[in-house]
Scaffold this motif. Sequence first.
Motif, PDB file in Angstrom:
ATOM      1  N   THR A   1      34.423  42.433  37.101  1.00 57.19           N
ATOM      2  CA  THR A   1      33.812  42.758  35.812  1.00 57.19           C
ATOM      3  C   THR A   1      32.340  43.103  35.989  1.00 57.19           C
ATOM      4  O   THR A   1      31.825  44.062  35.394  1.00 57.19           O
ATOM      5  CB  THR A   1      33.961  41.584  34.833  1.00 57.19           C
TER       6      THR A   1
ATOM      7  N   LYS B   1      37.891  38.075  39.207  1.00 55.77           N
ATOM      8  CA  LYS B   1      37.767  38.833  37.958  1.00 55.77           C
ATOM      9  C   LYS B   1      36.303  38.919  37.512  1.00 55.77           C
ATOM     10  O   LYS B   1      35.874  39.948  36.973  1.00 55.77           O
ATOM     11  CB  LYS B   1      38.648  38.197  36.869  1.00 55.77           C
TER      12      LYS B   1
ATOM     13  N   TYR C   1      32.056  46.530  37.464  1.00 58.24           N
ATOM     14  CA  TYR C   1      32.422  47.554  36.485  1.00 58.24           C
ATOM     15  C   TYR C   1      31.285  47.772  35.488  1.00 58.24           C
ATOM     16  O   TYR C   1      30.952  48.912  35.139  1.00 58.24           O
ATOM     17  CB  TYR C   1      33.697  47.134  35.751  1.00 58.24           C
TER      18      TYR C   1
ATOM     19  N   LEU D   1      37.992  40.489  30.485  1.00 55.48           N
ATOM     20  CA  LEU D   1      37.835  39.258  31.267  1.00 55.48           C
ATOM     21  C   LEU D   1      38.260  38.031  30.475  1.00 55.48           C
ATOM     22  O   LEU D   1      39.086  37.240  30.934  1.00 55.48           O
ATOM     23  CB  LEU D   1      36.381  39.118  31.722  1.00 55.48           C
TER      24      LEU D   1
ATOM     25  N   LEU E   1      39.508  51.104  30.594  1.00 53.78           N
ATOM     26  CA  LEU E   1      39.625  49.705  30.164  1.00 53.78           C
ATOM     27  C   LEU E   1      40.651  49.550  29.059  1.00 53.78           C
ATOM     28  O   LEU E   1      41.418  48.580  29.034  1.00 53.78           O
ATOM     29  CB  LEU E   1      38.258  49.194  29.698  1.00 53.78           C
TER      30      LEU E   1
ATOM     31  N   ALA F   1      34.822  45.578  28.769  1.00 52.73           N
ATOM     32  CA  ALA F   1      34.950  44.959  30.089  1.00 52.73           C
ATOM     33  C   ALA F   1      34.908  43.435  29.984  1.00 52.73           C
ATOM     34  O   ALA F   1      35.707  42.731  30.627  1.00 52.73           O
ATOM     35  CB  ALA F   1      33.838  45.455  31.014  1.00 52.73           C
TER      36      ALA F   1
END
Length: 209
Positions: free
Chosen positions: A34, A30, A37, A113, A57, A109
Amino acid sequence: RREPGLELAQIDQWAVGGSSVWHRASALSKLISTALYIAAIVTAHDWRVVLGLYAALVLAVAFMRLPVFKIALIGAYPAVFTIFFAISQRGGIEIVLLILARALAAAMAMLLLITTTPFVEVFAALGRALPALLADGLFVTYRSFFILLETFNRLLRSLRLRGGYSRWSWKGFNQLAEIIGVTFLHALDLAEHSHAALHLRGYNGRIPS
């Protein structure tokens, strides 16, 4: 009592209590996703593309069965602090929209997370990938953000209770700027106190687990 959706404990509960596929993924995967992204957000040069990434998102947050409005509200705070920087840039409205869209998308984003991964797992993964000092600094920054968020909310609430806040007016924008300025001073003070407290407690480059 402040709005529960803005509490750090609530975010931790969302992270621990979720059962989606993304919740069950490893913290490292993750983190990498992230980071990639956010890299896409930063390198995009069209605010419409960035807004599209932001919308994706938001849909992901809804898919994880998380409260979209509350999380979007938390994610909007960085944009409030960014707007003064954005309007000082040359390039017209396109640049302002691009900067604000990037702030919103990057914040969302990060929120995706931390609302799907317990913070202990996040910083454990960061601790393996980054120098100890940097990982610990990010941990302190993460916790401090919510202290400053509460400071901002408290100042705004105090102004409203005194009948001094005029929304959507030039006076209101001036008052908001003053609140942001006071919050910034609180941030500097908090940073100095945190640094002193760490050294007084014998910090030697690693916060114990």
